[in-house]
Motif scaffolding. Sequence first.
Motif, short mmCIF file in Angstrom:
data_model
loop_
_atom_site.label_atom_id
_atom_site.label_comp_id
_atom_site.label_asym_id
_atom_site.label_seq_id
_atom_site.Cartn_x
_atom_site.Cartn_y
_atom_site.Cartn_z
N LYS A 96 -14.75 14.83 -3.95
CA LYS A 96 -13.48 15.00 -3.22
C LYS A 96 -13.61 14.46 -1.79
N ILE A 97 -14.68 14.84 -1.12
CA ILE A 97 -14.90 14.41 0.27
C ILE A 97 -15.02 12.89 0.36
N LYS A 98 -15.81 12.31 -0.57
CA LYS A 98 -16.02 10.85 -0.56
C LYS A 98 -14.73 10.08 -0.82
N LEU A 99 -13.95 10.55 -1.80
CA LEU A 99 -12.71 9.85 -2.15
C LEU A 99 -11.71 9.91 -0.99
N LYS A 100 -11.59 11.06 -0.39
CA LYS A 100 -10.65 11.21 0.75
C LYS A 100 -11.06 10.28 1.90
N LYS A 101 -12.37 10.16 2.11
CA LYS A 101 -12.89 9.27 3.19
C LYS A 101 -12.49 7.83 2.93
N ILE A 102 -12.60 7.39 1.67
CA ILE A 102 -12.22 6.01 1.30
C ILE A 102 -10.76 5.76 1.64
N PHE A 103 -9.89 6.68 1.22
CA PHE A 103 -8.45 6.52 1.47
C PHE A 103 -8.11 6.56 2.96
N GLU A 104 -8.76 7.47 3.69
CA GLU A 104 -8.53 7.58 5.15
C GLU A 104 -8.93 6.29 5.85
N SER A 105 -10.09 5.76 5.46
CA SER A 105 -10.61 4.53 6.07
C SER A 105 -9.67 3.35 5.82
N LEU A 106 -9.18 3.20 4.59
CA LEU A 106 -8.27 2.10 4.25
C LEU A 106 -6.93 2.25 4.96
N LYS A 107 -6.47 3.49 5.06
CA LYS A 107 -5.19 3.75 5.74
C LYS A 107 -5.30 3.39 7.23
N ASN A 108 -6.42 3.73 7.83
CA ASN A 108 -6.65 3.42 9.25
C ASN A 108 -6.70 1.92 9.51
N LYS A 109 -7.07 1.16 8.46
CA LYS A 109 -7.12 -0.30 8.59
C LYS A 109 -5.81 -0.95 8.14
N ASP A 110 -4.79 -0.11 7.86
CA ASP A 110 -3.47 -0.58 7.40
C ASP A 110 -3.53 -1.37 6.09
#
Length: 392
Positions: free
Chosen positions: A281-295
């Motif tokens: 859960k933690i890893k998957l959320k990090k991936i999505f957060e990172s991609l969102k921050n990069k637009d």
Amino acid sequence: MKKFLNLGLQPLANSYLDHNNLNKKEKKFKLVIGFNPKNYLVSILNTVPKEQMFNKDYPYKSSESSTMRRQFKNLSINLKKKFKPNILLEIGSNDGAFLGNFDKKKVIGVEPCKNLANITIKKGYKIFPKYWDTKLAKHITKKNKIDLIYSANTLSHIKNYSEIFKAVNASLNLNGILVLEDPSLLECIKKIAYDQFYCEHIYVFSAISLQKVLNKFGLEIFDIENLKTHGGSNRYYIKRKINKTIQISRNVKKNIKKEINFGLHKFSTYKKFSKKVSESKIKLKKIFESLKNKDKKIIGYGATAKSCTVLNYCNIDKKYFKYFYDTTSFKIGKYLPGTKIKIKKYKKLKIKDTNYVFLGAWNFKEEIFKKEKSFIKNGGKFITHIPSPKII
């Protein structure tokens, strides 16, 4: 029953939303999973009434999956050849994808979702739009007992397993065969596929748990086939114990040994699994957060019940996604439960539309990658959470 996994508050996995009820408060339930050390059964502890899950609006149609159609066709050829059934009954006949491979006079279907039952009834098949139980089994087999009962991804949806197998016993003839197909608990635990758990999947069976349950009803497994369907399934061939004409295959012993070696009979195995799910859960959320921050633009591929569990558990909603693609006619134009992500009709992936694609239907990964060769060639990437979250 010992609890080992809490997937939080979850909506009903197949209760897709439309414009009219998009802002309405959704029904949610605590998705908690436990292990029974006496019979090794793994199941959901807080179940949802069957009428809320299986009704006239059920969205999944087996015939809309080319993989399922192909598999049902091959299986029907094998069953005819091997067992030559005069009367075959399917529990959970859906829209007739399996029954369609047989003579209409030789088959009976049981399908409580009336929208699906009606599709097959209109084609001239004998279908009972009711829930499977002893009363129905006795009514169906008043004149003739059944030679072969087939059920795929259905019996694990029925809470009262005693009722399931009492009804099977009431309808099978003395030499009758039950062929049961469901996701494999071993594959689920190995792959950290916690998305096998949702409101409909009350049980995820292992050979060792099924063997213990069947024993009480004078039934036994005589063969097991390991399938790739649904990310790893088992097809169990079951007979009455008194039927000595059929030999028990080596596959049974082989599968049981694999499960015991892996520790499916120990609670500690499930505690370890639970820890890995939390990390996932933690890893998957990090991936999505990172991609969102990069637009980066993200879409979903396969608005499945599985993806519903993952996204709601990981708190990943419409602010991360543009939309989901799906091929199921009933889902198109609707929204995923809980996360409210819009579902669009599938079209070939193009890099101008999206950079990243979340694999909601990860169990069809090979098929999807073949289909989307040009997207991959042009630099398109996929996000998966199985067996651990990563970008492919």
